[in-house]
Design an enzyme around this catalytic site. Structure first.
Site: not given
Ligand code: IN0
Length: 713
Positions: A505, A552, A562, A627
């Site tokens: 998942y 968390r 879920r 980043f």
């Molecule tokens: C992310 C990831 C992310 C960033 C950088 C490198 C990555 C490499 C592999 C996979 C994911 C990577 O980072 C974000 C972070 C984020 O969204 N933080 C929240 C925190 C908050 O306050 O809620 C924010 O709103 O600032 C992340 O969590 N995800 C994500 C989604 C798309 C992209 Cl392009 C990058 C979501 C997830 C599910 C962990 C992949």
């Protein structure tokens, strides 16, 4: 099991333990959850129990104008043997058809959650088939907040031994059917001893019969609103809701959604274990001291405060948030210093206004994308904006496209069937990413709904990206959608089956993001092309973020029906054989078992850390490094707070170090959000955890290794 409407083999005590009531603040905000049993105990520690949500249905036969009453079964634990309105029970957390309403639902009178719960219980208690009733046909009238110790049916002597009672905010629902024959009544013997259709005159006669018992809430609602009255001073007649059913059902003349009417019970229901005495009659002032569903000075039955009415709610607004104390934040001197650096000395610069970007994309459409990113992702928006201009918009659009896909996957009511949802997910890369006019109306909530409804603006920016970037985004979108589709039909009420399914998942919803990002980094030439082939390491990066979120969000996911904690891990610790066992630990041992399970999962996640460091060490561009590193550091900080922390079982653990401020500074440096919000809180604090990362706190860049500057910056 969460999500199953009701199980005929369950006894009254099973329901008391298994049903998860919605715990409320006095303002009717959802602040937590409690087993039905825990919520109804009146003891010295919680002399008026725990405030939770309820509904009361009054079902009328239009042809005769009669009201259907029920007599509660003698075997009921709370208020046995009493006559009451047609059906009164509780909306629950974690039901397959959502039963949790928010303030917007009350404001517009829809309260679908309470109505869904009413249909479930009319079926369970009275045997009325769901297809004989329609959610739209219920009329929501108003809310009343009352409490009542069950000192009458349990008797004075048994008072201390049977310390039960009700303390509820009750949603009053009216329903009419054309005739008595329109509904089939098959009362459940464990719930109902008798039913009777009565006229107003008959009911008044029954009220006068001292041999009959009535539920306190039924008396309060009926006397206050249902039956008309004459003002003793002016002699003025006031119509009751029953006097003109047509008007009650077809107009909003009697609806009052803005007030929560507060009532102390009739005298015979005061007292109770803890000897509560009267309390609510003073109106809103009287409940000021009340917190978290519990009395002033009182805790819930586990000795814990179960929610926080004054603070923002957790990510779904359904469970409380545990924030780090100010003192604890200040004690992290290194972080305070880093925050000051980011706030005042060298804030992250935004590259969104660079000439390359201005020349390439439609400025209005790009502005929409940037504004909506800021709304849905808070601190992460700033981390994206500091990327070099040849990569920034690619990542921004990648993020929004995934967020849009996730909104579709996440909406549990929009699609008429799972099959339709799967179709929509699998078509997304061909519809949203190909057709410049594609939109989806009414799916998701708040800013995420807006993202789907105004998707053509996103498409315009996507279409102007280099072909290589579009291919990456489309490919990952299709593969993620395929993975999501695989999970649509799975019953996750008790989590994933094993670690393999848990990993699978996480791979679909987060590991693939890592692969997509590596490919975008490489095609922008900011990183070596070999990075795109580091599939294992990029996958682990995503898994680490996602597993942290899942750890968390234990409670939130559980109450939502879920959950993702793998059974092969938690079953080693849950003597109750239920994932909810940790949320309501009955003994010290159960509490310890929960902590051991939590630590097991944190340790499992930490095993990914070396691969994440290995991935980070392969990056050569400072902005790309930042980043990638910021979310990882936030995840580590979240795991640090979660480890051996019982708060995980009572809410969402967030840490609020000073550096959170730094991200908002960055946003204002580059213009920040200027678009008008849809009025709902930022979606990252409401949406499913896999979209947003750990709590919005950025660990600043001090100590970051020196790296070669990218060619453009
Ligand atoms: C992310 C990831 C992310 C960033 C950088 C490198 C990555 C490499 C592999 C996979 C994911 C990577 O980072 C974000 C972070 C984020 O969204 N933080 C929240 C925190 C908050 O306050 O809620 C924010 O709103 O600032 C992340 O969590 N995800 C994500 C989604 C798309 C992209 Cl392009 C990058 C979501 C997830 C599910 C962990 C992949």
């Amino acid at each position: 099991m969460a999500g199953v409407p009701w199980d005929p083999t369950q006894s009254q005590s099973d329901f008391m333990l298994r049903d998860t009531c919605i715990v409320l603040s006095p303002d009717d905000d959802v602040v937590g959850s409690s087993s039905k049993k825990a919520a109804h105990v009146f003891s010295p520690g919680q002399p008026r129990g725990v405030l939770h949500r309820a509904f009361s249905v009054f079902l009328f036969d239009e042809s005769s104008g009669e009201l259907l009453l029920q007599k509660r079964a003698a075997s009921k634990i709370t208020f046995p043997n009493v006559w009451t309105n047609t059906c009164c029970s509780h909306p629950l957390h974690g039901m397959e058809v959502d039963e949790v309403d928010g303030p917007e639902d009350v404001k517009d009178g829809s309260v679908k959650g309470a109505k869904n719960a009413a249909i479930r219980k009319l079926g369970h208690e009275l045997g009325i088939e769901a297809d004989e009733l329609k959610v739209e046909d219920f009329k929501f009238l108003t809310r009343l907040h009352y409490w009542a110790a069950d000192t009458v049916t349990h008797g004075e002597k048994r008072m201390m031994n049977s310390p039960w009672g009700e303390h509820e905010i009750d949603y009053v629902l009216f329903m009419t059917v054309p005739s008595k024959e329109s509904v089939t009544l098959k009362p459940h013997p464990d719930e109902v001893d008798d039913v009777m259709w009565v006229s107003q005159a008959k009911l008044l006669e029954m009220f006068d019969d001292k041999t009959l018992l009535f539920s306190p809430w039924f008396r309060i609602i009926t006397n206050r609103w249902v039956i008309g009255s004459t003002d003793s001073e002016s002699g003025e007649k006031k119509a009751g809701w029953w006097d003109d059913l047509d008007r009650t059902m077809k107009t909003d003349d009697f609806c009052d959604y803005g007030t929560i009417h507060r009532f102390d019970p009739p005298e015979e229901h005061m007292g109770g274990a803890g000897d509560a005495g009267e309390w609510l009659v003073g109106g809103d002032e009287a409940v000021k001291g009340m917190e978290n569903g519990v009395m002033p000075n009182g805790n819930n039955v586990n000795g814990e405060v179960v929610g926080d009415s004054t603070k923002k709610q957790g990510a779904y607004g359904k469970v409380k948030t545990h924030k780090e104390s100010k003192l604890s934040q200040i004690l992290h001197l290194d972080e305070v210093w880093s925050a000051i650096t980011l706030l005042y000395i060298s804030p992250l610069e935004s590259n969104l206004e660079s000439p390359l970007i201005r020349e390439t994309f439609n400025p209005l459409d790009l502005k929409f994308c940037d504004d909506i990113l800021c709304k849905v992702s808070r601190s992460f928006a700033a981390v994206i904006r500091q990327l070099p201009s040849q990569l920034l918009v690619d990542v921004l659009i990648f993020y929004l496209v995934l967020r849009a896909l996730d909104t579709i996957e996440d909406d549990m009511t929009y699609f008429p069937s799972n099959e339709e949802k799967v179709k929509s997910l699998l078509a997304f890369h061909k519809t949203a990413l190909v057709d410049p006019t594609w939109t989806m109306m009414g799916c998701g909530e708040g800013d995420e709904r807006r993202l789907l409804e105004e998707f053509p603006k996103c498409h315009s920016v996507y279409a102007a990206l280099p072909e290589g970037s579009r291919r990456v985004i489309s490919d990952i979108t299709l593969r993620m959608a395929t993975g999501m589709a695989e999970f649509v039909d799975k019953d996750l009420g008790q989590g994933t089956v094993d670690v393999a399914q848990y990993n699978r998942y996480c791979h679909f919803v987060a590991g693939l993001v890592g692969e997509g990002l590596s490919r975008l980094f490489a095609s922008s030439e900011l990183e070596r092309s070999a990075l795109a082939g580091e599939l294992h390491l990029s996958d682990q990066m995503g898994l680490f973020l996602q597993k942290t979120n899942i750890i968390r969000d234990y409670l939130e996911d559980y109450v939502d029906g879920r959950a993702f904690w793998p059974q092969s891990i938690w079953k080693k610790y849950s003597a109750g054989g239920d994932l909810g066992y940790f949320a309501n630990p009955a003994t010290e041992e159960a509490k310890k078992a929960g902590l051991c399970c939590l630590n097991d999962l944190v340790t499992d996640a930490l095993e990914l850390a070396p691969d994440c460091l290995a991935y980070l060490s392969k990056l050569r561009c400072a902005e790309v490094f930042r980043f990638c590193a910021i979310p990882q550091v936030m995840a580590i900080a979240t795991l640090d707070r979660c480890y051996h922390n019982a708060d995980v079982f009572t809410g969402v653990v967030k840490y609020g170090r000073a550096c959170r401020a730094s991200s908002s500074t960055t946003q204002s440096t580059c213009g920040g959000c200027t678009g008008s919000s849809t009025g709902s809180p930022p979606a990252s604090s409401r949406g499913r955890r896999r979209r947003g990362g750990p709590a919005s706190t950025i660990r600043p860049t001090t100590g970051q290794p020196e790296r070669a500057a990218p060619s453009s910056s």
